[in-house]
Design a protein around this motif. Structure first.
Motif, PDB file in Angstrom:
ATOM      1  N   MET A  52      -7.447 -11.258  -7.383  1.00 61.17           N
ATOM      2  CA  MET A  52      -7.394 -10.296  -6.279  1.00 61.17           C
ATOM      3  C   MET A  52      -6.850 -10.950  -5.015  1.00 61.17           C
ATOM      4  O   MET A  52      -6.082 -10.336  -4.276  1.00 61.17           O
ATOM      5  N   ALA A  53      -7.193 -12.205  -4.760  1.00 58.74           N
ATOM      6  CA  ALA A  53      -6.664 -12.900  -3.583  1.00 58.74           C
ATOM      7  C   ALA A  53      -5.149 -13.068  -3.701  1.00 58.74           C
ATOM      8  O   ALA A  53      -4.422 -12.877  -2.727  1.00 58.74           O
ATOM      9  N   ALA A  54      -4.672 -13.416  -4.903  1.00 57.14           N
ATOM     10  CA  ALA A  54      -3.225 -13.560  -5.118  1.00 57.14           C
ATOM     11  C   ALA A  54      -2.530 -12.210  -4.935  1.00 57.14           C
ATOM     12  O   ALA A  54      -1.478 -12.123  -4.293  1.00 57.14           O
ATOM     13  N   PHE A  55      -3.102 -11.155  -5.491  1.00 56.03           N
ATOM     14  CA  PHE A  55      -2.552  -9.806  -5.355  1.00 56.03           C
ATOM     15  C   PHE A  55      -2.437  -9.415  -3.884  1.00 56.03           C
ATOM     16  O   PHE A  55      -1.440  -8.838  -3.449  1.00 56.03           O
ATOM     17  N   SER A  76     -12.712 -15.893  -9.029  1.00 55.94           N
ATOM     18  CA  SER A  76     -11.292 -15.636  -8.809  1.00 55.94           C
ATOM     19  C   SER A  76     -10.488 -15.848 -10.087  1.00 55.94           C
ATOM     20  O   SER A  76     -10.645 -16.855 -10.771  1.00 55.94           O
ATOM     21  N   GLY A  77      -9.650 -14.856 -10.403  1.00 58.41           N
ATOM     22  CA  GLY A  77      -8.775 -14.966 -11.560  1.00 58.41           C
ATOM     23  C   GLY A  77      -9.457 -14.722 -12.891  1.00 58.41           C
ATOM     24  O   GLY A  77      -8.906 -15.057 -13.940  1.00 58.41           O
ATOM     25  N   ASP A  81     -13.452 -10.355 -11.028  1.00 59.34           N
ATOM     26  CA  ASP A  81     -12.908 -10.718  -9.712  1.00 59.34           C
ATOM     27  C   ASP A  81     -12.708  -9.405  -8.963  1.00 59.34           C
ATOM     28  O   ASP A  81     -12.077  -8.478  -9.466  1.00 59.34           O
ATOM     29  N   ARG A  82     -13.267  -9.318  -7.753  1.00 55.97           N
ATOM     30  CA  ARG A  82     -13.288  -8.040  -7.043  1.00 55.97           C
ATOM     31  C   ARG A  82     -13.105  -8.264  -5.544  1.00 55.97           C
ATOM     32  O   ARG A  82     -13.561  -9.255  -5.005  1.00 55.97           O
ATOM     33  N   TYR A  83     -12.440  -7.319  -4.931  1.00 59.33           N
ATOM     34  CA  TYR A  83     -12.422  -7.322  -3.472  1.00 59.33           C
ATOM     35  C   TYR A  83     -12.717  -5.906  -2.997  1.00 59.33           C
ATOM     36  O   TYR A  83     -12.399  -4.920  -3.656  1.00 59.33           O
ATOM     37  N   CYS A  84     -13.384  -5.846  -1.860  1.00 60.34           N
ATOM     38  CA  CYS A  84     -13.662  -4.569  -1.211  1.00 60.34           C
ATOM     39  C   CYS A  84     -13.063  -4.631   0.183  1.00 60.34           C
ATOM     40  O   CYS A  84     -13.028  -5.685   0.810  1.00 60.34           O
ATOM     41  N   TRP A  85     -12.581  -3.490   0.639  1.00 60.87           N
ATOM     42  CA  TRP A  85     -11.991  -3.415   1.970  1.00 60.87           C
ATOM     43  C   TRP A  85     -12.674  -2.307   2.742  1.00 60.87           C
ATOM     44  O   TRP A  85     -13.157  -1.330   2.165  1.00 60.87           O
ATOM     45  N   ASP A  86     -12.749  -2.490   4.036  1.00 59.17           N
ATOM     46  CA  ASP A  86     -13.328  -1.485   4.917  1.00 59.17           C
ATOM     47  C   ASP A  86     -12.511  -1.485   6.198  1.00 59.17           C
ATOM     48  O   ASP A  86     -12.444  -2.489   6.897  1.00 59.17           O
ATOM     49  N   ILE A  99     -10.913  -6.560 -11.239  1.00 62.16           N
ATOM     50  CA  ILE A  99     -10.187  -6.881 -12.469  1.00 62.16           C
ATOM     51  C   ILE A  99     -11.071  -6.545 -13.668  1.00 62.16           C
ATOM     52  O   ILE A  99     -12.203  -7.008 -13.771  1.00 62.16           O
ATOM     53  N   LYS A 100     -10.526  -5.750 -14.580  1.00 64.97           N
ATOM     54  CA  LYS A 100     -11.237  -5.340 -15.794  1.00 64.97           C
ATOM     55  C   LYS A 100     -10.681  -6.007 -17.041  1.00 64.97           C
ATOM     56  O   LYS A 100     -11.370  -6.084 -18.053  1.00 64.97           O
TER      57      LYS A 100
END
Length: 178
Positions: A52-55, A76-77, A81-86, A99-100
């Motif tokens: 997610m960081a690379a994306f 990570s990777g 691996d997950r990111y949330c945004w607000d 990532i699934k």
């Protein structure tokens, strides 16, 4: 004055007819995809899509709000691996992407949950395939649409096209200039 009312009535009638046709013509399932060829091997491209960081280094939506809060969780990777945004900006909104599935140097599959400005879920895949010494990157999104979103589909196609084109361009430049 009568002519203006007739024109106004005609416009409303045309909008209603379009909405009815759109609700009947478009299915519930929505699929969007766009591809680009990157002049680099799959392994090099993979380094920019595997986490997610690379994306987020080339994610076109990250620029919508430079002050949005980003939180990463999971390894990570790896799957999970997950990111949330607000964001206070409705264009960026609020949600999470996780990532699934990962297939080394071939595919990254994620699930997205949107919380603001609209609630929804979608899946996305980034698929890498060799084309000689280059890599074809195909970025997809799949979701279900309610009746109102069906009416807005042409606008959604336009926005998705613009965003995916920008993101894939960002990825291409990032990979080719490293």
């Amino acid at each position: 004055m009568k002519a203006i009312l007739k024109i106004f009535g005609l416009i409303i009638l045309l909008i209603a007819i379009y909405a009815g046709i759109a609700m009947l013509a478009y299915g519930k399932e929505y699929h969007y995809e766009k591809s680009v060829v990157v002049n680099a091997p799959r392994e090099k491209v993979w380094q920019n899509v595997h986490s997610m960081a690379a994306f987020n280094r080339w994610n076109p939506w990250m620029k919508l709000d430079r002050t949005m809060k980003i939180t990463y969780t999971g390894k990570s990777g790896q799957v999970g691996d997950r990111y949330c945004w607000d964001s206070k900006n409705d264009e960026a909104g609020k949600g999470c992407q996780e990532i699934k599935e990962l297939v080394l140097n071939e595919k990254q599959k994620t699930e997205m949950t949107f919380l603001k400005p609209f609630e929804g879920e979608a899946t996305s895949e980034i698929i890498l395939s060799s084309e000689g010494n280059s890599t074809k990157v195909t970025w997809t999104m799949d979701t279900e649409q309610d009746a109102m979103m069906k009416v807005m589909r042409p606008m959604m196609d336009y926005q998705m096209g613009k965003s995916y084109k920008e993101g894939l361009h960002n990825l291409k430049v990032l990979v080719e200039n490293r």
